[in-house]
Design an enzyme around this catalytic site. Structure first.
Site, PDB file in Angstrom:
ATOM      1  N   LYS A 191      40.915  31.467  35.299  1.00 28.68           N
ATOM      2  CA  LYS A 191      41.074  31.812  33.870  1.00 28.68           C
ATOM      3  C   LYS A 191      40.520  30.677  33.012  1.00 28.68           C
ATOM      4  O   LYS A 191      39.872  30.902  31.986  1.00 28.68           O
ATOM      5  CB  LYS A 191      42.556  32.071  33.560  1.00 28.68           C
ATOM      6  CG  LYS A 191      42.830  32.694  32.204  1.00 28.68           C
ATOM      7  CD  LYS A 191      42.968  31.703  31.076  1.00 28.68           C
ATOM      8  CE  LYS A 191      43.342  32.381  29.774  1.00 28.68           C
ATOM      9  NZ  LYS A 191      43.441  31.448  28.643  1.00 28.68           N
ATOM     10  N   HIS A 200      47.354  20.907  23.004  1.00 32.90           N
ATOM     11  CA  HIS A 200      47.523  22.318  22.670  1.00 32.90           C
ATOM     12  C   HIS A 200      48.494  22.485  21.503  1.00 32.90           C
ATOM     13  O   HIS A 200      48.240  23.227  20.578  1.00 32.90           O
ATOM     14  CB  HIS A 200      48.133  23.001  23.895  1.00 32.90           C
ATOM     15  CG  HIS A 200      47.468  24.266  24.250  1.00 32.90           C
ATOM     16  ND1 HIS A 200      46.302  24.314  24.961  1.00 32.90           N
ATOM     17  CD2 HIS A 200      47.790  25.553  24.005  1.00 32.90           C
ATOM     18  CE1 HIS A 200      45.945  25.543  25.141  1.00 32.90           C
ATOM     19  NE2 HIS A 200      46.840  26.325  24.566  1.00 32.90           N
ATOM     20  N   GLU A 202      41.532  30.914  21.116  1.00 30.65           N
ATOM     21  CA  GLU A 202      42.482  29.945  21.669  1.00 30.65           C
ATOM     22  C   GLU A 202      42.159  28.512  21.241  1.00 30.65           C
ATOM     23  O   GLU A 202      41.057  28.024  21.485  1.00 30.65           O
ATOM     24  CB  GLU A 202      42.454  30.044  23.208  1.00 30.65           C
ATOM     25  CG  GLU A 202      43.483  29.177  23.880  1.00 30.65           C
ATOM     26  CD  GLU A 202      43.494  29.359  25.407  1.00 30.65           C
ATOM     27  OE1 GLU A 202      43.202  30.467  25.897  1.00 30.65           O
ATOM     28  OE2 GLU A 202      43.803  28.373  26.095  1.00 30.65           O
ATOM     29  N   ASP A 253      28.359  41.692  27.802  1.00 29.14           N
ATOM     30  CA  ASP A 253      29.419  42.599  28.263  1.00 29.14           C
ATOM     31  C   ASP A 253      30.454  41.733  28.999  1.00 29.14           C
ATOM     32  O   ASP A 253      30.298  41.420  30.182  1.00 29.14           O
ATOM     33  CB  ASP A 253      28.804  43.649  29.198  1.00 29.14           C
ATOM     34  CG  ASP A 253      29.843  44.638  29.729  1.00 29.14           C
ATOM     35  OD1 ASP A 253      31.043  44.339  29.676  1.00 29.14           O
ATOM     36  OD2 ASP A 253      29.424  45.708  30.213  1.00 29.14           O
TER      37      ASP A 253
HETATM   38  C1  MEV Z   1      44.549  27.927  29.514  1.00 32.11           C
HETATM   39  O1  MEV Z   1      43.884  28.851  28.694  1.00 32.11           O
HETATM   40  C2  MEV Z   1      43.727  27.620  30.746  1.00 32.11           C
HETATM   41  C3  MEV Z   1      44.406  26.743  31.775  1.00 32.11           C
HETATM   42  O2  MEV Z   1      45.651  27.317  32.138  1.00 32.11           O
HETATM   43  C4  MEV Z   1      43.475  26.665  32.978  1.00 32.11           C
HETATM   44  C5  MEV Z   1      44.085  26.001  34.186  1.00 32.11           C
HETATM   45  O3  MEV Z   1      45.328  26.010  34.337  1.00 32.11           O
HETATM   46  O4  MEV Z   1      43.292  25.499  35.005  1.00 32.11           O
HETATM   47  C6  MEV Z   1      44.690  25.367  31.216  1.00 32.11           C
END
Ligand code: MEV
Length: 433
Positions: free
Chosen positions: A268, A382, A90, A284
């Protein structure tokens, strides 16, 4: 539809496929999946993980798979500077981690502490006439269980690890009561799955014999809630862009604390950093994900793994707590030369130190995401990286890449077809670029 697929690929029933040499497997795959000579060359290409080693790591190997390997900079953790190897597909993650790490430096860096490497292995006993008699009997022979389990790994006990405790829980399950024995084991510098699974398998026959019940599962628990890392940082408000940004970050965290839909994305973002280091160091990753999300749900409500608050001075304080079952010996860490190299770049020697680094990276990654979300949003940075990928996919090379990227951003259209069109134009008319 299924019929059509099978006609094009032949059959997926390939008895003895695993016994073939890698070369033979490739030939078979070429024939069945109708691969070209170039496809086979791509699969046969030697990379940093030698094919010979890959072939011994898992079954049915036909090649290796590469991802970008990058270094995040600026990390100051427990007063020590670290270069952080990260493997991830990413865009923006490595840049964001480095940027957040730079900000944390201004406040003295990130502090992190890992607990001992305590893992749990579970033995499931069913069909016991009196579950509480079984519990009593098992606990009465705790020492015997510990001695037998420890005898399966003399090296671990020699370095001060081994079984720390035996716990027994009687559970009310959908198919009746079960007696679950948990072996609580200090696995020291290993991730520990093999260690604790071996111990559970060794002990199980004794438990059956003493209780008259039947043992089914003997397996590690990935809810590693006694193998935690805690990371903490204070970032001066001015470094972040002022008190309003601090407030925005605290509001972003509070949103996650109130809403599991947001908490999943918040976590995430933490895992973007944690898993990138995990991949680089041969961990792992599924165990880490399972542990993190189970821990995030421990109250019964899925929650963020971190907390962000404003201190009396108006500065931002972040705290992260999560399981971190990582190892620096054994398994994929040992055989994968890239994992070894990552550990060398990091300069870590123990599982605890690696866990501390990974907790710190998770916290920094979280900070970067929340700051971006609470200010300009994440799409600007991004999209630039995304645009670069599209330009390269469209065939742009060298200076063309920047020209295509700038033009896509100017047009507000970041798409492959647009990248191709711009590239065609600048090649037809080079003076216009
Ligand atoms: C993207 O890979 C991760 C985010 O969505 C985390 C978040 O929203 O805190 C930017």
């Amino acid at each position: 539809m299924l019929d059509r697929c099978l006609k094009t690929i032949g059959t997926s029933r390939l008895p003895g496929f695993h016994k073939l040499s890698m070369k033979e497997r490739l030939l078979k795959l070429k024939e069945i999946a109708q691969l070209s000579e170039e496809d086979i060359q791509l699969l046969s290409r030697e990379g940093p993980l030698p094919l010979e080693i890959a072939d011994k790591m898992i079954e049915n190997v036909v090649g290796t798979f590469a991802l970008p390997f990058a270094i995040a900079t600026n990390f100051l953790i427990n007063d020590k500077d670290y270069l952080i190897p990260m493997v991830i597909e990413e865009p923006s993650v490595v840049a964001a981690a480095s940027n957040a790490a730079r900000m944390t430096r201004e406040g003295g860096g990130i502090r992190a502490q890992a607990t001992d490497s305590i893992m749990i292995s579970q033995i499931q006993l069913v069909k016991v006439p009196s579950p509480y008699t079984a519990k009593y009997v098992i606990l009465e022979r705790k020492q015997e269980i510990m001695d037998l389990a420890n005898s399966t790994n003399p090296i671990l006990t020699k370095v001060g690890g081994g079984v720390r405790d035996v716990e027994v829980n009687v559970l009310d399950s959908p198919v009746g009561p079960m007696v679950i024995t948990n072996l609580v084991v200090d696995v020291k510098d290993a991730m520990g799955a093999n260690t604790v699974n071996t111990m559970a398998e060794a002990v199980a026959p004794l438990i059956e014999k003493w209780t008259g019940g039947k043992v089914y599962l003997r397996i590690i628990s990935n809810l590693a809630d006694r193998r935690l890392v805690r990371a903490w940082t204070r970032v001066p408000k001015d470094v972040l862009g002022g008190e309003e940004v601090v407030d925005g970050i605290v509001y972003a965290w509070a949103f996650a604390a109130a809403d599991p839909y947001r908490a999943a994305t918040h976590n995430k973002g933490i895992m973007n950093g944690v898993i990138a280091v995990a991949l680089a160091t041969g961990q792992d990753t599924r165990a880490l994900e399972a542990g993190a999300h189970a821990y995030a749900s421990r109250s019964g409500k899925y929650s963020p793994l971190s907390v962000w608050e404003k201190d009396g001075n108006g500065d931002l304080v972040g705290y992260l707590e999560m399981p971190m079952a990582v190892g620096v010996i054994g398994g994929a860490v040992k055989v994968n030369p890239m994992a070894q190299l990552s550990l060398k770049i990091l300069g870590v020697k123990t599982a605890k130190e690696l866990a501390e680094v990974m907790g710190a990276v998770g916290l920094a990654q979280n900070l970067a995401a929340l700051r971006a979300l609470a200010t300009e949003g994440i799409q600007r940075g991004h999209m630039k990286l995304h645009a670069r990928q599209l330009a390269i996919t469209a065939g742009a090379a060298g200076k063309e890449v920047d020209v295509v990227v700038e033009e896509m951003i100017k047009r507000g259209a970041i798409r492959l077809d647009v990248a191709k069109e711009i590239l065609e134009n600048i090649r037809k008319n080079p003076s216009s670029s």
